[in-house]
Design an enzyme around this catalytic site. Structure first.
Site, PDB file in Angstrom:
ATOM      1  CG  ASP A  27      -2.855   0.516   7.115  1.00 53.96           C
ATOM      2  OD1 ASP A  27      -3.863   1.084   7.531  1.00 53.96           O
ATOM      3  OD2 ASP A  27      -2.877  -0.224   6.110  1.00 53.96           O
ATOM      4  CD  GLU A 141      -5.592   0.807  11.173  1.00 56.66           C
ATOM      5  OE1 GLU A 141      -6.533   0.442  10.439  1.00 56.66           O
ATOM      6  OE2 GLU A 141      -5.609   1.841  11.848  1.00 56.66           O
TER       7      GLU A 141
HETATM    8  P1  TTP Z   1      -7.032  -0.456   4.257  1.00 58.61           P
HETATM    9  O1  TTP Z   1      -5.803  -0.557   5.074  1.00 58.61           O
HETATM   10  O2  TTP Z   1      -7.910   0.737   4.447  1.00 58.61           O
HETATM   11  O3  TTP Z   1      -6.671  -0.467   2.725  1.00 58.61           O
HETATM   12  P2  TTP Z   1      -5.553  -1.276   1.979  1.00 58.61           P
HETATM   13  O4  TTP Z   1      -4.670  -2.032   2.906  1.00 58.61           O
HETATM   14  O5  TTP Z   1      -6.185  -2.087   0.895  1.00 58.61           O
HETATM   15  O6  TTP Z   1      -4.755  -0.131   1.240  1.00 58.61           O
HETATM   16  P3  TTP Z   1      -3.713   0.912   1.892  1.00 58.61           P
HETATM   17  O7  TTP Z   1      -3.621   0.615   3.353  1.00 58.61           O
HETATM   18  O8  TTP Z   1      -2.438   0.673   1.169  1.00 58.61           O
HETATM   19  O9  TTP Z   1      -4.314   2.240   1.584  1.00 58.61           O
HETATM   20  O10 TTP Z   1      -7.942  -1.725   4.466  1.00 58.61           O
HETATM   21  C1  TTP Z   1      -7.401  -3.029   4.680  1.00 58.61           C
HETATM   22  C2  TTP Z   1      -8.213  -4.063   3.947  1.00 58.61           C
HETATM   23  O11 TTP Z   1      -9.580  -3.957   4.331  1.00 58.61           O
HETATM   24  C3  TTP Z   1      -8.220  -3.896   2.456  1.00 58.61           C
HETATM   25  O12 TTP Z   1      -7.102  -4.535   1.851  1.00 58.61           O
HETATM   26  C4  TTP Z   1      -9.513  -4.503   2.040  1.00 58.61           C
HETATM   27  C5  TTP Z   1     -10.423  -4.263   3.215  1.00 58.61           C
HETATM   28  N1  TTP Z   1     -11.336  -3.142   2.907  1.00 58.61           N
HETATM   29  C6  TTP Z   1     -12.595  -3.422   2.382  1.00 58.61           C
HETATM   30  O13 TTP Z   1     -12.971  -4.585   2.245  1.00 58.61           O
HETATM   31  N2  TTP Z   1     -13.427  -2.384   2.068  1.00 58.61           N
HETATM   32  C7  TTP Z   1     -13.052  -1.081   2.200  1.00 58.61           C
HETATM   33  O14 TTP Z   1     -13.829  -0.158   1.887  1.00 58.61           O
HETATM   34  C8  TTP Z   1     -11.747  -0.784   2.722  1.00 58.61           C
HETATM   35  C9  TTP Z   1     -11.283   0.627   2.899  1.00 58.61           C
HETATM   36  C10 TTP Z   1     -10.924  -1.849   3.058  1.00 58.61           C
HETATM   37 MG    MG Z   2      -3.843  -1.121   4.607  1.00 54.98          MG
END
Ligand code: TTP
Ligand code: MG
Length: 416
Positions: A27, A141
């Site tokens: 991820d 992911e």
């Molecule tokens: P995530 O993998 O949940 O979040 P992230 O990569 O930004 O942070 P980390 O993994 O380090 O905790 O989500 C991947 C992408 O999906 C994120 O960069 C932006 C998008 N996203 C949204 O648009 N809205 C949201 O509520 C979430 C959780 C993610």
């Molecule tokens: Mg992420």
């Protein structure tokens, strides 16, 4: 419905998933923000918020993600942009407003999906090159089956090397978890974030899961967590040692799945998306009944629906099975394999009806139909017509109770 195949030879308490499976969950860290920092090097190491609606004249909008530097100010995904701006003003505003501290301000960028998809594709190319099977879950992911690519002793070096490749060839940071099951690998990749690498070898699964908050378990959302906490179940370990009967009463079959996962048991193997290992449909009958006519017509409708789904996906099946649930939660599965892959709704109905014969007269509360042993190549379709009279028909009736956690879950709660 769960995976019905190949599970009868394991003893309770020692099964940890498909034998010797090594699963890696990847991820990316603050993915959209990392992409912005990649494209605009001046943003590296800075608080960066990606979202919509932060322009001075905009009213609504939410944060998609924030760099870890911005998270330190309390900015997070799904937050209203207005709230993010209160916590972390924009640099451009701070530069002209003497009331704002330019050192405690951040960079705001709009969402640019096309660019993030292009970065995601570069990461995927690397993931594909180091794994036997990759299941893409979202833009940032994926699960990788790396069983034949490493050993437990070398898993950490494998992970370090993969992280280094993604950093040097793409320019972003991935957090990785490596474990014998998908559930545990996912928790592990989040455990050491950001820039994480966490290995949970088979013997450590239970001790790793035990102290973790219940909400970290795949399939437990805030609502289920609230319900569990109301009963004093705060950790995955609490759930693993809870009374199984109570969990079944409270959460039904889903409870069985959660209970097993809490105990580190998860039989799913990594399959590519869109290429399921099986397709199933099931349906509960209001209150348990012995009405064979009603049950058979239900079964036929389910068979038709499964056959249609298979056809839409271009899938041919070699095995047809049924699942019968008798009160309270006794699950029995039966299946039969054909000499070759077919796509034929009438055949699914016929086999389902025939497998159901032994349950005539039993009280049934839920039934299901499943096709498995799928192939997706139309060239492989057998032209066999009267399969039932052919000598090669194998009856692979499975007397074992169905286990939770595999294949296509009718609960739909493991794709969170
Ligand atoms: P995530 O993998 O949940 O979040 P992230 O990569 O930004 O942070 P980390 O993994 O380090 O905790 O989500 C991947 C992408 O999906 C994120 O960069 C932006 C998008 N996203 C949204 O648009 N809205 C949201 O509520 C979430 C959780 C993610
Ligand atoms: Mg992420």
């Amino acid at each position: 419905m769960s995976d019905m195949t190949g599970e009868g030879d394991r003893l309770p308490g020692i099964d940890r998933g498909p034998p010797d499976q090594i699963v890696l969950h990847a991820d990316m860290d603050c993915f959209y923000a990392a992409c912005e920092q990649l494209r605009e090097p001046a943003l590296r190491g800075e608080p960066v918020v990606v979202g919509m609606g932060y322009e001075p004249d905009a009213t609504g909008g939410a944060v998609a993600t924030a760099s870890y530097e911005a998270r330190a100010y309390g900015v997070e995904s799904a937050q209203r942009i207005s709230e993010a701006l209160e916590r972390l003003p924009r640099k451009v505003d701070a530069a002209t407003n003497p009331d704002l501290d330019v050192d405690a301000a951040g960079f705001y960028r709009p969402v640019d999906m096309e660019y993030y998809r292009s970065v995601s594709r570069e990461v995927r190319a690397i993931l594909d090159s180091v794994a036997d099977t990759v299941r893409i879950v979202s833009i940032d992911e994926a699960y990788l089956d790396i069983t034949t690519r490493t050993e437990w002793d070398t898993a950490e070096a494998f992970g370090r090397e993969l992280k280094a490749r993604i950093a040097s060839e793409v320019g972003i940071v991935a957090s990785l978890g490596i474990a014998p099951t998908m559930t545990t690998a996912k928790i592990a990749s989040d455990f050491d974030k950001p820039d994480g690498l966490y290995i949970v070898p088979p013997d450590d699964v239970r001790s790793f899961l035990t102290p973790l908050d219940i909400e970290l378990l795949h399939g437990v959302g805030p609502k289920t967590a609230g319900q569990l906490r109301g009963e004093g179940i705060e950790t995955i370990g609490d759930l693993a040692s809870a009374d199984r009967g109570w969990i079944l009463d409270e959460f039904g079959e889903r409870g069985e799945q959660l209970f097993r996962r809490a105990r580190g048991e998860d039989h799913r193997s990594v399959t590519p998306r869109g290429r399921p290992k099986s397709l199933s449909r099931e349906s509960a009958v209001g209150s348990a009944t012995t009405d064979t006519t009603l049950l058979e017509s239900r079964l036929e409708a389910l068979a038709e629906s499964v056959a249609e789904r298979a056809m839409n996906k271009g899938a041919f099946y070699r095995t047809i099975g049924i699942k019968v649930v008798t009160p309270p939660f006794e699950v029995t599965t039966r299946e039969r394999s054909l000499p070759g892959p077919v796509s034929d709704a009438n055949l699914v109905q016929e086999v389902a009806r025939s497998l159901f014969e032994e349950f005539h007269g039993e009280r049934v509360r839920k039934i299901g139909v499943r096709v498995s042993n799928l192939t997706f190549d139309s060239a492989e379709q057998s032209d066999l017509v009267d399969w039932a009279t052919e000598s090669g028909v194998a009856d692979e009736t499975d007397p074992h109770r169905m286990r939770a956690g595999g294949g296509q879950s009718s609960l739909g709660d493991f794709t969170k």
